[in-house]
Design a protein around this motif. Structure first.
Motif, PDB file in Angstrom:
ATOM      1  N   GLY A  28     -46.549  20.585 -13.518  1.00  0.00           N
ATOM      2  CA  GLY A  28     -45.154  21.479 -13.442  1.00  0.00           C
ATOM      3  C   GLY A  28     -43.940  20.591 -13.218  1.00  0.00           C
ATOM      4  N   ALA A  87     -41.081  21.522 -15.175  1.00  0.00           N
ATOM      5  CA  ALA A  87     -39.937  22.322 -15.582  1.00  0.00           C
ATOM      6  C   ALA A  87     -39.691  22.829 -14.455  1.00  0.00           C
ATOM      7  CB  ALA A  87     -40.109  23.755 -16.333  1.00  0.00           C
ATOM      8  N   ASP A 104     -36.181  31.528 -10.874  1.00  0.00           N
ATOM      9  CA  ASP A 104     -37.298  32.179 -10.087  1.00  0.00           C
ATOM     10  C   ASP A 104     -37.307  33.648 -10.365  1.00  0.00           C
ATOM     11  OD1 ASP A 104     -38.308  29.888  -8.491  1.00  0.00           O
ATOM     12  OD2 ASP A 104     -36.633  29.923  -7.499  1.00  0.00           O
ATOM     13  N   PRO A 145     -42.801  34.818 -13.149  1.00  0.00           N
ATOM     14  CA  PRO A 145     -44.480  34.342 -12.654  1.00  0.00           C
ATOM     15  C   PRO A 145     -44.579  32.937 -12.553  1.00  0.00           C
ATOM     16  CG  PRO A 145     -43.842  34.539 -14.792  1.00  0.00           C
ATOM     17  CD  PRO A 145     -42.529  34.940 -14.437  1.00  0.00           C
ATOM     18  N   ILE A 185     -47.041  27.174 -12.140  1.00  0.00           N
ATOM     19  CA  ILE A 185     -48.011  26.409 -11.387  1.00  0.00           C
ATOM     20  C   ILE A 185     -48.259  26.692 -10.499  1.00  0.00           C
ATOM     21  CG2 ILE A 185     -46.639  25.220  -9.749  1.00  0.00           C
ATOM     22  CD1 ILE A 185     -47.360  22.718  -9.846  1.00  0.00           C
ATOM     23  N   PHE A 243     -43.767  19.595  -9.074  1.00  0.00           N
ATOM     24  CA  PHE A 243     -42.154  18.635  -8.053  1.00  0.00           C
ATOM     25  C   PHE A 243     -41.828  19.164  -6.993  1.00  0.00           C
ATOM     26  CE2 PHE A 243     -40.978  15.268 -10.577  1.00  0.00           C
ATOM     27  CZ  PHE A 243     -42.422  15.113 -11.702  1.00  0.00           C
ATOM     28  N   LYS A 273     -44.177  24.005  -0.181  1.00  0.00           N
ATOM     29  CA  LYS A 273     -45.199  24.464  -1.530  1.00  0.00           C
ATOM     30  C   LYS A 273     -45.589  23.436  -2.217  1.00  0.00           C
ATOM     31  CE  LYS A 273     -39.792  24.675  -3.039  1.00  0.00           C
ATOM     32  NZ  LYS A 273     -38.661  23.603  -3.975  1.00  0.00           N
ATOM     33  N   LYS A 307     -47.962  26.938  -2.853  1.00  0.00           N
ATOM     34  CA  LYS A 307     -48.748  27.451  -4.292  1.00  0.00           C
ATOM     35  C   LYS A 307     -50.205  26.783  -4.113  1.00  0.00           C
ATOM     36  CE  LYS A 307     -44.148  27.088  -5.851  1.00  0.00           C
ATOM     37  NZ  LYS A 307     -43.106  27.150  -6.929  1.00  0.00           N
TER      38      LYS A 307
HETATM   39  N1  CTP Z   1     -42.609  26.501 -10.593  1.00  0.00           N
HETATM   40  C1  CTP Z   1     -43.408  27.593 -11.675  1.00  0.00           C
HETATM   41  N2  CTP Z   1     -43.390  28.077 -11.653  1.00  0.00           N
HETATM   42  C2  CTP Z   1     -42.053  29.311 -10.989  1.00  0.00           C
HETATM   43  C3  CTP Z   1     -41.261  28.372 -10.877  1.00  0.00           C
HETATM   44  C4  CTP Z   1     -41.703  26.568  -9.884  1.00  0.00           C
HETATM   45  O1  CTP Z   1     -43.970  26.482 -12.225  1.00  0.00           O
HETATM   46  N3  CTP Z   1     -41.527  30.369 -11.066  1.00  0.00           N
HETATM   47  C5  CTP Z   1     -42.704  25.324 -10.173  1.00  0.00           C
HETATM   48  C6  CTP Z   1     -42.410  23.967 -11.241  1.00  0.00           C
HETATM   49  O2  CTP Z   1     -42.319  23.469 -12.035  1.00  0.00           O
HETATM   50  C7  CTP Z   1     -41.897  22.811  -9.388  1.00  0.00           C
HETATM   51  C8  CTP Z   1     -42.577  23.667  -8.465  1.00  0.00           C
HETATM   52  O3  CTP Z   1     -43.537  24.745  -8.509  1.00  0.00           O
HETATM   53  O4  CTP Z   1     -43.552  22.541  -9.949  1.00  0.00           O
HETATM   54  C9  CTP Z   1     -41.326  24.107  -7.222  1.00  0.00           C
HETATM   55  O5  CTP Z   1     -40.698  24.638  -7.862  1.00  0.00           O
HETATM   56  P1  CTP Z   1     -38.997  24.587  -7.039  1.00  0.00           P
HETATM   57  O6  CTP Z   1     -38.471  25.849  -7.780  1.00  0.00           O
HETATM   58  O7  CTP Z   1     -39.353  23.572  -6.616  1.00  0.00           O
HETATM   59  O8  CTP Z   1     -39.866  25.915  -6.252  1.00  0.00           O
HETATM   60  P2  CTP Z   1     -39.299  27.310  -5.615  1.00  0.00           P
HETATM   61  O9  CTP Z   1     -41.321  28.020  -5.738  1.00  0.00           O
HETATM   62  O10 CTP Z   1     -38.857  28.035  -6.604  1.00  0.00           O
HETATM   63  O11 CTP Z   1     -38.609  27.259  -4.558  1.00  0.00           O
HETATM   64  P3  CTP Z   1     -37.601  26.900  -4.242  1.00  0.00           P
HETATM   65  O12 CTP Z   1     -36.734  28.246  -5.754  1.00  0.00           O
HETATM   66  O13 CTP Z   1     -37.507  28.644  -3.582  1.00  0.00           O
HETATM   67  O14 CTP Z   1     -37.258  26.198  -3.034  1.00  0.00           O
END
Ligand code: CTP
Length: 411
Positions: A269, A271, A275, A301, A304, A319, A333, A337
């Motif tokens: 993941g 991308a 959020d 959604p 990952i 990531f 994370k 996750k």
């Molecule tokens: N990711 C995902 N789907 C989402 C948000 C994030 O698949 N809706 C995946 C990203 O591709 C990455 C990982 O989750 O591999 C971490 O993403 P990040 O945006 O840093 O995590 P968040 O859960 O959004 O945390 P925050 O924005 O609070 O730092």
């Protein structure tokens, strides 16, 4: 494959019609192809089809003096640089596993010293049957390379694993050295930002360039994997050997990922998924209103996390882009996750992160870590893919050992 002699064995499954395309692609790659058909295969496709596409006579009989007077089974066995059986039915796999030699193809497989490659194709229930699984394991232990099968809808109306790997993917796999770290693996990568539309001209986006995700997809393909990349809106060229689907918003990205991820071995993941998205997308351009405006947002959604929650899903590598407390936030994370691995990188400092060519990665997994250091995104992607391939192998050997331990002892 320049000048390589390939014997293509075709057995009696509906996927036999795809083997004509396989012959063409093997010849395009430079191979000289001779086709051996079982009686079952001839019920699906006429030998003349294979004669036309291979440019060589088709071999069908073991006990035929005319055929043996041409290129007999022993000469054919010696001629072969590699023997590829595609499609291989459950019955043929069973006969191969038990060393039967009651027709031309099975005899040839025993008589040759050439590497043997098998592309199974059958109903999903037949594929999952312990008899078929044990036969395949036995063949693999003897050095036979098994490519596929893929998951999807089947000719019999079922859905599941059992479709023959597509001819283009088979040829790509045959051109990859068997020792490559991700040979015969299916890897899914998300890359780039997502754009969450507000109205027909405005959206919520982010500064992800997509370079890291594209570099990971390229590195996985170079390591021998079949790669499906789901990319948000970026204008980067598709790396060679990568199958790309372009999407825009997070919901579309999630739906596409869920479609391609079935049966995959490894998911990256990369991308930068938004959020939130606007609760509603206006059909027309919004007009300027009062001084203060509010956007009503709903959560997207977590792609990952959904992949990590799949039963029999792939190993997941996420990531974490962080501006502070890198390791702590990344570890949170990783566990929230339920990922297998996370690549933590610091953003917001000049010279690394989103829009830069350079990056710095700390790789974390439950109970371990590795500093991949600073480097170009391409270098780091190669190190990351290689570390993930190592961990995938470790994970599978632990699973195999646990499986064996939990089997009831006999006697
Ligand atoms: N990711 C995902 N789907 C989402 C948000 C994030 O698949 N809706 C995946 C990203 O591709 C990455 C990982 O989750 O591999 C971490 O993403 P990040 O945006 O840093 O995590 P968040 O859960 O959004 O945390 P925050 O924005 O609070 O730092």
């Amino acid at each position: 494959m320049n000048g390589e002699n390939i014997v293509l064995g075709v057995t009696g499954g509906i996927a036999a019609y795809k083997s004509a395309e396989l012959v063409r692609r093997l010849r395009d790659a430079g191979a000289d192809v001779r086709v051996v058909m079982t009686r079952g295969a001839r019920a699906f496709v006429a030998p003349l089809t294979f004669q036309a596409v291979s440019g060589n006579p088709v071999h069908t009989e073991l006990l035929d003096d005319k055929a043996e007077a041409g290129m007999g089974h022993i000469e054919l066995a010696r001629w072969a640089g590699r023997v590829v059986v595609a499609p291989a039915t459950a019955d043929f796999i069973a006969r191969l596993a038990h060393g039967l030699a009651d027709d031309l193809l099975s005899t040839l497989c025993l008589a040759t010293t050439a590497p043997l490659i098998v592309a199974p194709a059958m109903n999903q229930q037949m594929w999952s049957h312990p008899a078929t699984q044990d036969n395949c394991r036995l063949l693999e232990e003897r050095g036979v390379r098994i490519i596929g099968p893929e998951s999807g809808s089947q000719a019999c109306g079922d859905t599941g694993p059992g479709r023959m790997t597509e001819p283009s993917d088979l040829v790509a796999a045959l051109m990859t050295p068997p020792g490559a770290a991700l040979a015969d693996r299916h890897v899914v990568v998300t890359a780039g930002p997502t754009y969450e539309d507000i109205d027909p001209v405005r959206f919520i986006g982010n500064r992800s360039s997509g370079r890291m995700g594209f570099a990971v997809a390229a590195a996985a393909a170079a390591a021998g994997a079949r790669v499906s990349m789901v990319a948000g809106p970026v204008r980067l060229p598709t790396p060679p050997g990568v199958e790309r689907t372009d999407v825009r918003g997070a919901v579309e990205m999630r739906d596409t990922v869920m479609r391609v991820v079935r049966g995959a071995d490894l998911f990256f993941g990369v991308a930068a998924v938004a959020d939130y998205r606007p609760r509603q997308q206006a059909g027309q351009k919004l007009k300027k209103g009062p001084d203060r405006q509010h956007l009503d947002l709903v959560s997207n959604p977590d792609i990952i996390a959904e992949v990590a929650a799949l039963e029999d899903g792939p190993m997941t590598v996420g990531f974490a882009a962080e501006t502070e407390q890198l390791e702590q936030h990344a570890r949170e994370k990783l566990s929230a996750k339920r990922l297998d691995m996370i690549a933590a990188n610091r953003v917001g400092r000049a010279g690394t992160g989103f829009e830069s060519e350079q990056n710095e990665i700390l790789l974390l997994w439950p109970g371990g870590e590795r500093h991949l250091g600073k480097g170009s995104k391409r270098q780091l992607a190669r190190s990351l893919v290689s570390a993930a391939a190592d961990r995938l192998r470790d994970r599978e050997s632990i699973e195999t050992r646990t499986d064996q331990d939990s089997r009831p002892a006999s006697g």
